[in-house]
Design a protein around this motif. Structure first.
Motif, PDB file in Angstrom:
ATOM      1  N   GLY A  23      -9.084  -9.991   4.789  1.00  0.00           N
ATOM      2  CA  GLY A  23      -9.341 -11.131   5.848  1.00  0.00           C
ATOM      3  C   GLY A  23     -10.526 -10.140   6.561  1.00  0.00           C
ATOM      4  O   GLY A  23     -11.307 -11.189   7.207  1.00  0.00           O
ATOM      5  N   ILE A  24     -10.348  -8.850   6.893  1.00  0.00           N
ATOM      6  CA  ILE A  24     -11.512  -8.496   7.714  1.00  0.00           C
ATOM      7  C   ILE A  24     -12.713  -8.424   7.059  1.00  0.00           C
ATOM      8  O   ILE A  24     -13.889  -8.770   7.705  1.00  0.00           O
ATOM      9  CB  ILE A  24     -11.112  -6.931   8.021  1.00  0.00           C
ATOM     10  CG1 ILE A  24      -9.578  -6.816   8.611  1.00  0.00           C
ATOM     11  CG2 ILE A  24     -12.139  -6.146   8.831  1.00  0.00           C
ATOM     12  CD1 ILE A  24      -9.353  -5.432   8.832  1.00  0.00           C
ATOM     13  N   VAL A  25     -12.788  -8.534   5.632  1.00  0.00           N
ATOM     14  CA  VAL A  25     -13.898  -8.487   4.819  1.00  0.00           C
ATOM     15  C   VAL A  25     -14.534 -10.036   5.026  1.00  0.00           C
ATOM     16  O   VAL A  25     -15.779 -10.346   5.477  1.00  0.00           O
ATOM     17  CB  VAL A  25     -13.821  -8.239   3.323  1.00  0.00           C
ATOM     18  CG1 VAL A  25     -14.930  -8.704   2.566  1.00  0.00           C
ATOM     19  CG2 VAL A  25     -13.196  -6.987   3.086  1.00  0.00           C
ATOM     20  N   ALA A  26     -13.528 -11.057   5.229  1.00  0.00           N
ATOM     21  CA  ALA A  26     -13.906 -12.394   5.221  1.00  0.00           C
ATOM     22  C   ALA A  26     -14.568 -12.743   6.939  1.00  0.00           C
ATOM     23  O   ALA A  26     -15.702 -13.285   6.766  1.00  0.00           O
ATOM     24  CB  ALA A  26     -12.804 -13.225   5.192  1.00  0.00           C
ATOM     25  N   PHE A  47       0.776 -11.423  -1.343  1.00  0.00           N
ATOM     26  CA  PHE A  47       0.562 -10.331  -0.179  1.00  0.00           C
ATOM     27  C   PHE A  47       0.051 -11.087   1.027  1.00  0.00           C
ATOM     28  O   PHE A  47       0.293 -10.680   2.336  1.00  0.00           O
ATOM     29  CB  PHE A  47      -0.521  -9.298  -0.605  1.00  0.00           C
ATOM     30  CG  PHE A  47      -0.034  -8.094  -1.629  1.00  0.00           C
ATOM     31  CD1 PHE A  47       0.871  -7.182  -1.080  1.00  0.00           C
ATOM     32  CD2 PHE A  47      -0.261  -8.277  -2.981  1.00  0.00           C
ATOM     33  CE1 PHE A  47       1.288  -6.270  -1.965  1.00  0.00           C
ATOM     34  CE2 PHE A  47       0.226  -7.371  -3.832  1.00  0.00           C
ATOM     35  CZ  PHE A  47       1.112  -6.210  -3.348  1.00  0.00           C
ATOM     36  N   VAL A  48      -0.749 -12.079   1.040  1.00  0.00           N
ATOM     37  CA  VAL A  48      -1.621 -12.735   2.185  1.00  0.00           C
ATOM     38  C   VAL A  48      -1.641 -14.205   1.836  1.00  0.00           C
ATOM     39  O   VAL A  48      -1.489 -14.808   0.478  1.00  0.00           O
ATOM     40  CB  VAL A  48      -3.027 -12.180   2.139  1.00  0.00           C
ATOM     41  CG1 VAL A  48      -3.154 -10.744   2.764  1.00  0.00           C
ATOM     42  CG2 VAL A  48      -3.734 -12.325   0.812  1.00  0.00           C
ATOM     43  N   GLY A  49      -1.827 -15.185   2.682  1.00  0.00           N
ATOM     44  CA  GLY A  49      -1.814 -16.525   2.625  1.00  0.00           C
ATOM     45  C   GLY A  49      -2.990 -17.127   2.771  1.00  0.00           C
ATOM     46  O   GLY A  49      -4.000 -16.546   3.316  1.00  0.00           O
ATOM     47  N   THR A  50      -3.167 -18.368   2.220  1.00  0.00           N
ATOM     48  CA  THR A  50      -4.423 -19.104   2.194  1.00  0.00           C
ATOM     49  C   THR A  50      -4.898 -19.485   3.480  1.00  0.00           C
ATOM     50  O   THR A  50      -6.005 -19.359   3.784  1.00  0.00           O
ATOM     51  CB  THR A  50      -4.075 -20.419   1.402  1.00  0.00           C
ATOM     52  OG1 THR A  50      -2.976 -21.111   1.893  1.00  0.00           O
ATOM     53  CG2 THR A  50      -4.200 -20.252  -0.143  1.00  0.00           C
ATOM     54  N   ALA A  51      -3.828 -19.546   4.470  1.00  0.00           N
ATOM     55  CA  ALA A  51      -4.205 -20.008   5.848  1.00  0.00           C
ATOM     56  C   ALA A  51      -4.991 -19.039   6.629  1.00  0.00           C
ATOM     57  O   ALA A  51      -5.959 -19.462   7.364  1.00  0.00           O
ATOM     58  CB  ALA A  51      -2.820 -20.388   6.663  1.00  0.00           C
ATOM     59  N   THR A  52      -4.512 -17.807   6.199  1.00  0.00           N
ATOM     60  CA  THR A  52      -5.515 -16.675   6.830  1.00  0.00           C
ATOM     61  C   THR A  52      -6.997 -16.907   6.634  1.00  0.00           C
ATOM     62  O   THR A  52      -7.742 -16.978   7.598  1.00  0.00           O
ATOM     63  CB  THR A  52      -5.021 -15.488   6.421  1.00  0.00           C
ATOM     64  OG1 THR A  52      -3.713 -15.405   6.637  1.00  0.00           O
ATOM     65  CG2 THR A  52      -5.725 -14.466   7.286  1.00  0.00           C
TER      66      THR A  52
END
Ligand code: CTP
Length: 422
Positions: A23-26, A47-52
């Motif tokens: 997410g931080i990379v994005a 581990f993580v969601g598409t919404a993020t």
């Protein structure tokens, strides 16, 4: 203008705990001006969601190859990307890419992509060091992929070792470097492209196994103090980086250093001269070349206090005992006439620099010796530049004027290549 203005980045996130940092990379990519299309693997989604990622990139996030079949999502994503970054890249994804498998949206997209590919591996140390993963990393590197990291550090479950994903900013810098690499290719061909087009750099160390030592060892006196030296590790890290970019399979035995692990390099962290000695000899049988850029302490305290030495107890007297001379032992091992591994030493001198270097070259049984005059303040320790004389056991001598440490590394590796071919 931002560094990635107008650049279309395909961000692939695979299923490791480090996915949370993607997410931080994005955010960093978008902040640098890039338009980011994210593809999550099924493992990543746990581990993580598409919404993020939709929120961070402002663009739809894809996970499924079976959606919108008519629009051929994978072909569209693959063709439109200027660069692809896989962060984190698990051992499994690397294996699939190395084998050309395409069983989900990320791998089908990458098979359809011809842009440069940057991989930020993340996994447990055992998985990273497994022969299968080493092989896959090498296959991908040879095909032109840019591997960044992994770092040595804390892993999931409290373990520690090589396998930690590089920091988000380091990955973004690697994306910029991969694009610059492509732009620098004179004929406009994509270099470093996953599709394996002509590489823009000379890969004259392809298939050569190189061990580099770097930094200054530390010899503990008590839990808070040590005997050390001024070496920053910059020369050794530059050598490792340049050797890897020329195709070598590089193991970097590093004394304490805050420098990031160069892309595609296997890093082994050590602290003391004895640890460096054991790390070098653990790898030596597989090596074609050993470059000893480290500043190794010649002596260590005969014992290390388990509690902090207190001032009130008066000035301590510290008895020193000799450390093994790693380079000299490597030289002695070849006394029977063996010409492998090629041995490159460094000598930091302040007086009668060249004569001292020549004597050291002979004494240690090395093939090449890089002599630095460390009394100058623009060369040698801590700085980014170096000035050196490269001496050859057969009488050769090359003077390297003040240059970046990467340029000095290039000259040293040219001499290594010449010996490998001789
Ligand atoms: N070296 C080594 N092991 C040691 C000391 C040095 O492998 N215990 C290697 C260094 O990595 C370098 C070379 O030997 O490549 C020369 O290091 P240097 O410190 O200049 O040489 P010394 O043998 O320590 O000689 P002196 O300090 O007396 O100049």
């Amino acid at each position: 203008m931002e560094r990635l203005d107008g650049v279309r980045v395909l961000l692939g996130v695979s299923g490791g705990i480090a996915a949370y940092k993607a997410g931080i990379v994005a955010r960093l990519l978008v902040g640098a001006g890039a338009s980011v299309d994210t593809v999550l693997t099924r493992g990543a989604e746990r581990f993580v969601g598409t919404a993020t990622f939709e929120g961070l990139t402002g663009r739809p996030v894809r996970t499924e190859v079976w959606e919108d079949i008519a629009t051929q999502t994978h072909v569209g994503l693959g063709r439109s990307a200027d660069v692809a970054l896989i962060y984190p890249a698990t051992a499994h994804v690397m294996a699939k890419l190395a084998g050309g498998l395409a069983d989900d949206l990320l791998t089908t997209t990458l098979l359809a992509a011809t842009c440069p590919l940057v991989l930020a591996p993340a996994m447990h140390t055992e998985m990273w060091q497994h022969a299968a993963t080493r092989h896959n990393a090498e296959v991908l590197r040879q095909r032109g992929a840019h591997l960044v990291g992994p770092d040595d550090g804390v892993l999931m479950g409290g373990d520690s070792g090589p396998g930690r994903v590089v920091d988000p900013q380091v990955a973004v810098d690697a994306v910029v470097a991969a694009l610059e690499d492509r732009a620098a290719t004179p004929d406009g061909q994509v270099s470093g492209s996953f599709a394996g087009r002509t590489a823009g750099v000379d890969r004259d160390l392809e298939g050569t196994r190189v061990l580099v030592t770097a930094g200054g060892t530390r010899e503990p006196i008590d839990p808070v103090r040590f005997l050390g030296n001024r070496s920053s590790g910059k020369m050794g890290f530059a050598l490792a980086e340049v050797a890897a970019s020329r195709g070598a399979d590089v193991v970097l035995v590093a004394a304490p250093s805050t420098l990031p692990t160069p892309a595609g390099v296997q890093r082994v962290d050590v602290t003391t001269a004895l640890e460096m000695y054991h790390a070098v000899f653990a790898h030596i049988d597989a090596m074609d070349v050993v470059v000893k850029a480290a500043a190794v302490a010649d002596f260590r305290p005969s014992s290390t206090a388990t509690s902090k030495l207190k001032k009130d107890a008066g000035a301590p007297s510290i008895e020193l005992v000799p450390n093994p001379d790693i380079l000299a032992e490597l030289g002695a091992r070849r006394d029977g006439g063996a010409d492998r591994p090629i041995l490159v030493g460094f000598a930091a001198e302040t007086d009668d620099v060249e004569a001292a270097g020549l004597a050291k070259l002979k004494r240690k049984g090395a093939d090449l010796l890089v002599v630095n005059d460390v009394s100058a303040n623009d060369a040698g320790f801590e700085v980014d530049t170096n000035r050196a004389i490269l001496l050859d056991r057969d009488g050769g001598r090359v003077e390297v004027p003040l240059s970046s440490k990467a340029e000095v590394a290039g000259v040293v590796l040219d001499a290594v290549v010449a010996r490998l071919r001789a």
